[in-house]
Each structure stands twice: as structure tokens, then as C-alpha cells.
Motif scaffolding. Structure first.
Motif, PDB file in Angstrom:
ATOM      1  N   ALA A  77     -34.005  -2.181  -8.827  1.00  0.00           N
ATOM      2  CA  ALA A  77     -33.659  -3.146  -7.774  1.00  0.00           C
ATOM      3  C   ALA A  77     -33.319  -2.489  -6.441  1.00  0.00           C
ATOM      4  O   ALA A  77     -32.971  -3.180  -5.486  1.00  0.00           O
ATOM      5  CB  ALA A  77     -32.480  -4.001  -8.228  1.00  0.00           C
ATOM      6  N   GLY A  78     -33.413  -1.152  -6.380  1.00  0.00           N
ATOM      7  CA  GLY A  78     -33.089  -0.483  -5.122  1.00  0.00           C
ATOM      8  C   GLY A  78     -32.566   0.914  -5.368  1.00  0.00           C
ATOM      9  O   GLY A  78     -32.626   1.434  -6.493  1.00  0.00           O
ATOM     10  N   PHE A  79     -32.050   1.525  -4.303  1.00  0.00           N
ATOM     11  CA  PHE A  79     -31.573   2.906  -4.381  1.00  0.00           C
ATOM     12  C   PHE A  79     -30.267   3.068  -3.609  1.00  0.00           C
ATOM     13  O   PHE A  79     -30.066   2.441  -2.578  1.00  0.00           O
ATOM     14  CB  PHE A  79     -32.619   3.871  -3.800  1.00  0.00           C
ATOM     15  CG  PHE A  79     -33.898   3.908  -4.600  1.00  0.00           C
ATOM     16  CD1 PHE A  79     -34.085   4.843  -5.610  1.00  0.00           C
ATOM     17  CD2 PHE A  79     -34.909   2.985  -4.360  1.00  0.00           C
ATOM     18  CE1 PHE A  79     -35.254   4.858  -6.361  1.00  0.00           C
ATOM     19  CE2 PHE A  79     -36.082   2.992  -5.101  1.00  0.00           C
ATOM     20  CZ  PHE A  79     -36.254   3.933  -6.103  1.00  0.00           C
ATOM     21  N   VAL A  80     -29.405   3.906  -4.143  1.00  0.00           N
ATOM     22  CA  VAL A  80     -28.189   4.328  -3.443  1.00  0.00           C
ATOM     23  C   VAL A  80     -28.197   5.852  -3.411  1.00  0.00           C
ATOM     24  O   VAL A  80     -28.253   6.496  -4.463  1.00  0.00           O
ATOM     25  CB  VAL A  80     -26.912   3.810  -4.158  1.00  0.00           C
ATOM     26  CG1 VAL A  80     -25.671   4.486  -3.590  1.00  0.00           C
ATOM     27  CG2 VAL A  80     -26.794   2.298  -4.014  1.00  0.00           C
ATOM     28  N   GLN A  81     -28.205   6.407  -2.197  1.00  0.00           N
ATOM     29  CA  GLN A  81     -28.251   7.869  -2.017  1.00  0.00           C
ATOM     30  C   GLN A  81     -29.402   8.502  -2.815  1.00  0.00           C
ATOM     31  O   GLN A  81     -29.247   9.534  -3.458  1.00  0.00           O
ATOM     32  CB  GLN A  81     -26.908   8.480  -2.441  1.00  0.00           C
ATOM     33  CG  GLN A  81     -25.759   8.007  -1.560  1.00  0.00           C
ATOM     34  CD  GLN A  81     -24.397   8.276  -2.165  1.00  0.00           C
ATOM     35  OE1 GLN A  81     -24.288   8.829  -3.254  1.00  0.00           O
ATOM     36  NE2 GLN A  81     -23.349   7.871  -1.476  1.00  0.00           N
ATOM     37  N   GLY A  82     -30.553   7.829  -2.777  1.00  0.00           N
ATOM     38  CA  GLY A  82     -31.748   8.371  -3.423  1.00  0.00           C
ATOM     39  C   GLY A  82     -31.808   8.196  -4.926  1.00  0.00           C
ATOM     40  O   GLY A  82     -32.739   8.672  -5.576  1.00  0.00           O
ATOM     41  N   LEU A  83     -30.828   7.496  -5.507  1.00  0.00           N
ATOM     42  CA  LEU A  83     -30.812   7.299  -6.958  1.00  0.00           C
ATOM     43  C   LEU A  83     -31.020   5.817  -7.283  1.00  0.00           C
ATOM     44  O   LEU A  83     -30.504   4.941  -6.579  1.00  0.00           O
ATOM     45  CB  LEU A  83     -29.473   7.761  -7.539  1.00  0.00           C
ATOM     46  CG  LEU A  83     -29.219   9.273  -7.463  1.00  0.00           C
ATOM     47  CD1 LEU A  83     -27.762   9.579  -7.793  1.00  0.00           C
ATOM     48  CD2 LEU A  83     -30.149  10.028  -8.423  1.00  0.00           C
ATOM     49  N   PRO A  84     -31.755   5.519  -8.353  1.00  0.00           N
ATOM     50  CA  PRO A  84     -32.093   4.120  -8.677  1.00  0.00           C
ATOM     51  C   PRO A  84     -30.876   3.282  -9.053  1.00  0.00           C
ATOM     52  O   PRO A  84     -29.912   3.779  -9.640  1.00  0.00           O
ATOM     53  CB  PRO A  84     -33.037   4.250  -9.877  1.00  0.00           C
ATOM     54  CG  PRO A  84     -33.495   5.668  -9.891  1.00  0.00           C
ATOM     55  CD  PRO A  84     -32.393   6.468  -9.282  1.00  0.00           C
ATOM     56  N   ILE A 115     -16.875  -1.747  -9.333  1.00  0.00           N
ATOM     57  CA  ILE A 115     -18.305  -1.754  -9.003  1.00  0.00           C
ATOM     58  C   ILE A 115     -18.491  -1.074  -7.634  1.00  0.00           C
ATOM     59  O   ILE A 115     -17.840  -1.442  -6.659  1.00  0.00           O
ATOM     60  CB  ILE A 115     -18.872  -3.192  -8.947  1.00  0.00           C
ATOM     61  CG1 ILE A 115     -18.505  -3.970 -10.222  1.00  0.00           C
ATOM     62  CG2 ILE A 115     -20.384  -3.161  -8.736  1.00  0.00           C
ATOM     63  CD1 ILE A 115     -18.970  -3.380 -11.515  1.00  0.00           C
ATOM     64  N   ASP A 116     -19.368  -0.098  -7.578  1.00  0.00           N
ATOM     65  CA  ASP A 116     -19.660   0.598  -6.318  1.00  0.00           C
ATOM     66  C   ASP A 116     -20.104  -0.425  -5.262  1.00  0.00           C
ATOM     67  O   ASP A 116     -21.001  -1.236  -5.528  1.00  0.00           O
ATOM     68  CB  ASP A 116     -20.776   1.621  -6.571  1.00  0.00           C
ATOM     69  CG  ASP A 116     -21.123   2.444  -5.357  1.00  0.00           C
ATOM     70  OD1 ASP A 116     -21.558   1.851  -4.346  1.00  0.00           O
ATOM     71  OD2 ASP A 116     -20.983   3.681  -5.400  1.00  0.00           O
ATOM     72  N   PRO A 117     -19.490  -0.387  -4.057  1.00  0.00           N
ATOM     73  CA  PRO A 117     -19.833  -1.376  -3.026  1.00  0.00           C
ATOM     74  C   PRO A 117     -21.318  -1.383  -2.659  1.00  0.00           C
ATOM     75  O   PRO A 117     -21.885  -2.449  -2.371  1.00  0.00           O
ATOM     76  CB  PRO A 117     -18.985  -0.943  -1.821  1.00  0.00           C
ATOM     77  CG  PRO A 117     -17.869  -0.134  -2.405  1.00  0.00           C
ATOM     78  CD  PRO A 117     -18.415   0.516  -3.627  1.00  0.00           C
TER      79      PRO A 117
END
Length: 488
Positions: free
Chosen positions: A441-448, A270-272
Motif C-alpha cells: 500500500a506504499g512505502f515509508v523510508q524506502g520500506l514497504p 502505530i507509526d504516524p
């Protein structure tokens, strides 16, 4: 003029008051598709003429003020049968197939005066996790067109996320609604097995497949599930359970609700940054009055292996019907019955479909059945029992929908095992026949990033209740990609 920023309820009010007509709304939807389709490639077929004819007839009849879905256009995944509208399952095998009947889910759409605007792109026969296995085109992520939209219902997800349609239908065999919903920042639900009729759904894995809704909000998702759910005598796996209104608990507080957080869903692979967002979401549920506790689903680690034996075995059986004899593609250079079968299937199916047919046929073959298919069924039972043990004490299970955010186009499609492992968190839900939703639920590096909520069988109302409570106190669902007018 575009209406894609208005909710279903707002559109209904405009239609009832005659400020706009169903024809206006359909024309505006077709214009939105025209303006965005080149960027995301959501559709295989756009049924513009049929949609406009239906809209005009609806205006002549009048919009029912008590039917919130009357006159609302939506897109339908291309493995769901639509009478008179091309239904290809994104395969060369069916590239000219025009059904003479509607799927039960589509009949129910028409019964509520909804308008089918077109058929969406997908992985061929729903086999894939990136919508790169389509015979026709590769769909692209609404947030970043260099990324995959997820699969296999990638076109249905991007149609909603890019502002082409407000709603769409997909199908979910191992995560094919929830994973693209997560990758595109929309709401996608896989209903309890048997809640929506599979009649007219081109079969992949018959003990796993379910049709389900995509939407921009939780309430709209429940409204669309209200339309398509219900028992059907034409589907022997249809459940004789009728829920009056899946949206009935939306708006109720979740104080006192017990939510389980499996440690396996936040472990290796799972990505941290994804994990961080899910833990933050868990804190949000606690602020809303729920109790969130760590639990264990010990057999979930076997889910991917079990799924690819069972799903491929069922697929090898289901896809026998595509033989070049009755309908669909037929190889032209065949000189005998055996050659018709071999050449039609060799030329008509793509590589991923052939891979799964061979895997399934091997798993069912004499001498290997006990070691593979039978054993997979036994482990599936253990996975079902794990969930039952959790739901004896908890209302819902919470976790990430996917281990990572959307990945680059043309990467994992060359590595089947890596692609299969991307469904690690969604597959167990299908094996157990449970309902599961993905919400932004949020974004990582601009991606959902998608948050997955899993409920007990027929627990959709509680899932929607908790999902709506989270949605009401966050603004992730309000953020839009550039293609839809956002700043991202």
C-alpha cells in the motif's frame, strides 16, 4: 534466462505453446535462487534434483492447457511436510528429519503438477516475528538486507519478493504470513481457519495455525489458494466448505461495498507515517465507490495477551512429541530415560521455543489454569463477538498489517515483549478464525507498508475482489527491490 518477471498466466501460455518447457522454467528458477540466495537467505533446503526430475516427467507427459499451475515452481515453508525432502521447522530438533509423507497441501500442489523447488527458512517451529530464531540462518529483508524479513514465514516472503520464486506457501498462527508479506511488499493471505488442511503442518497452535499463499499479485494468490484449499478427512478441524473459485470476483467493481476502519488499528503504537498511508488507502477505496466508516473493536487490545497464553499452551502440548525417542535429535550424553528427555529438549530447542513451552506449561498448570488459560479463552470469545458485530453491518475491515515497517536485524529479538507487540494487528484475526490479507500500500523510508483487509469467515472471494480493485488502481505491487531489478 530469467522468467521471474512474468505472471503465472503468461508463464502458462509459454508452457502450453512450448516456447519454454517446464525444465527450462525450473532451471531458470534454480538459477534465480543461486544468484539471490546469498543476499537474503530464503532457503534451508533447495530440492534441485527432485524438481528437475519432476519437470522432465511433466514435459514428457505434456502441460495441461486447462491447468494454469502446471509446471510452475514454488517454495514451501519448512514446517510443511514434504516426502523425501528435509523438513526441519528450522530446529536442531529436526535437522535431519526427512518425512515419509506429504502434507495434504503439498499433495494438492503435486496433483496440479506444481514443482516444489525447495523449503524456506523460518523462525523455529514458527515461533517468532523476524526469522532470526532459525537454527540454520537469519533471513534478510528483500528491500534492505540490514532489516528483518518478518516472521515466522520470512523465507517464504523473501523468496517471492527477491524474485527467486513467483509463489510460495507459508503458515500463519498470529500473523506469520501477513507480517512478512507487509515487510517485503508482497501479497500474503491467511485463509479462514479450516479452509486449508493442517494435515502435515508441524503443529504450533492447533486452534490458530493455517497454511496460506504468498504471491506478487492478488490474482496469483487466489489461484494458489484454489490449489491448496478443500476439506480433508485426515484433519478433524478441516471445514466441509468448498469454494469453486476464490478468484471469481476479481475484476468486479466494489461500488456500494461497506468497509470498517477500527479506531484501535490506528491508535497508540502505530507509526504516524504508516497511519497516513492507510488513511490514503481508505480514500482510494472511497474513490472506487466503497463506503469507509470508523468503528470500534474494543477487545482487540487484549489480543496479544490472550494469544500468547493460548498459543503457548497449545505449543507446550504439541511439542511434547519431540522427546528424543521416536525421531529427530537425541542428546548423546544421556544415561537414563529422564536424562534423554531433559537433555534432548534442552539441547534441541532454541531459547524462544523453550520460553513459550514454559509459558504454556505454566498457564495450564494446576492452580493457574482458571486464572490464565480459561480466562484467555473467555476473552477470545469477546474478540470473536466484536468481529461478528462489525460483520453484521460491513463487508470488510481495513487497517495496517503491522504498526511499523521492517525493523533492524538483531534488535527486537533481545526483547520478547516488544517482538510480541509487533503482532498487535494480525493476532485478533487468528483468534477469531477469520481470513485476512496483506497487500502493498506504499512505502515509508524506502520500506514497504502492508494494508490488511479482514473478511468474515469464508469471505476470501470478497477480500480478493477488494484487494484486486485497489491493486488495479495503484502501482505499489509493481515496484521491486534492487535485488529483483528495481530502482529502490
Amino acid at each position: 534466462m530469467s522468467f521471474n518477471d512474468k505472471s503465472i498466466t503468461e508463464l502458462h501460455q509459454l508452457l502450453v505453446s512450448k516456447e519454454i518447457s517446464a525444465l527450462d522454467l525450473t532451471e531458470a528458477t534454480l538459477e534465480d535462487i543461486k544468484n539471490r540466495e546469498g543476499s537474503v537467505s530464503s532457503f534451508i533446503t533447495i530440492a534441485g534434483e527432485a524438481a528437475l526430475t519432476q519437470a522432465k516427467a511433466l514435459d514428457d507427459k505434456g502441460i495441461d492447457p486447462d491447468n494454469v499451475m502446471a509446471g510452475i515452481p514454488l517454495a514451501v515453508k519448512d514446517n510443511i511436510s514434504t516426502k523425501g525432502i528435509l523438513t526441519t521447522a528450522a530446529s536442531k530438533m529436526l535437522n535431519n528429519y526427512e518425512p515419509i509423507f506429504d502434507a495434504t497441501a503439498v499433495e494438492k500442489l503435486y496433483a496440479k503438477d506444481m514443482i516444489v523447488i525447495g523449503k524456506t527458512n523460518m523462525d523455529e517451529f514458527a515461533m517468532g516475528g523476524s526469522t532470526e530464531n532459525s537454527y540454520f540462518k537469519t533471513s534478510k529483508n528483500a528491500w534492505d538486507q540490514t532489516k528483518v524479513p518478518g516472521g515466522s514465514s520470512g523465507g517464504s516472503a523473501t523468496a517471492v519478493a527477491s524474485g527467486q520464486t513467483r509463489l510460495s506457501l507459508g503458515s500463519d498462527t498470529g500473523g506469520s504470513i501477513r507480517q512478512p508479506a507487509s515487510f517485503n511488499g508482497v501479497v500474503g493471505l491467511k485463509p479462514t481457519y479450516g479452509t486449508v488442511s493442517r494435515f502435515g503442518l508441524i503443529a504450533f497452535g492447533s486452534s490458530l495455525d493455517q497454511i496460506g499463499p504468498f504471491s506478487l499479485t492478488v490474482e496469483e494468490n487466489a489461484q494458489l489458494l484454489n490449489v491448496i484449499a478443500g476439506a480433508d478427512h485426515r484433519d478433524s478441524t478441516s471445514a466441509p466448505v468448498q469454494i469453486a473459485d476464490f478468484a471469481s470476483k476479481i475484476g468486479q467493481e466494489i461500488k456500494g461495498m461497506k468497509i470498517a476502519l477500527p479506531k484501535e488499528y490506528l491508535g497508540e503504537g502505530i507509526d504516524p507515517e504508516v497511519k497516513e498511508i492507510i488513511l490514503k488507502a481508505a480514500k482510494q477505496f472511497e474513490k472506487l465507490g466503497a463506503t469507509v466508516e470508523e468503528v470500534s473493536l474494543p477487545h482487540s487490545k487484549y489480543g496479544v495477551a490472550v494469544y500468547y497464553i493460548i498459543a503457548s499452551s497449545e505449543a507446550s502440548s504439541n511439542l511434547q512429541r519431540f522427546d528424543g525417542i521416536r525421531y529427530g535429535f537425541r542428546a548423546e550424553d544421556a544415561n537414563s530415560l529422564e536424562e534423554i528427555y531433559v537433555k534432548t529438549r534442552s539441547q534441541g530447542f532454541g531459547d524462544e521455543v523453550k520460553r513459550r513451552i514454559m509459558l504454556g506449561t505454566f498457564s495450564l498448570s494446576s492452580g493457574y489454569y482458571d486464572a490464565y488459560f480459561k480466562k484467555a479463552g473467555q476473552v477470545r470469545t469477546l474478540i470473536i463477538q466484536d468481529f461478528a458485530n462489525i460483520f453484521a453491518d460491513y463487508d470488510l475491515i481495513l487497517g495496517p498489517t503491522t504498526p511499523n515497517v521492517a525493523f533492524d536485524l538483531d534488535t527486537l529479538n533481545h526483547d520478547p515483549v516488544a517482538m510480541y507487540l509487533a503482532d498487535l494487528l494480525t493476532i485478533p484475526v487468528n483468534l477469531a478464525g477469520l481470513p485476512g490479507i496483506s497487500i502493498p500500500a506504499g512505502f515509508v523510508q524506502g520500506l514497504p507498508v502492508g494494508l490488511q483487509l479482514i473478511g468474515p469467515k469464508y469471505g476470501e472471494e470478497v477480500i480478493y475482489q477488494a484487494a484486486a480493485a485497489f491493486e488495479a488502481t495503484t502501482d505499489y505491487h509493481k515496484q521491486q527491490p534492487v535485488i529483483f531489478g528495481g530502482d529502490a
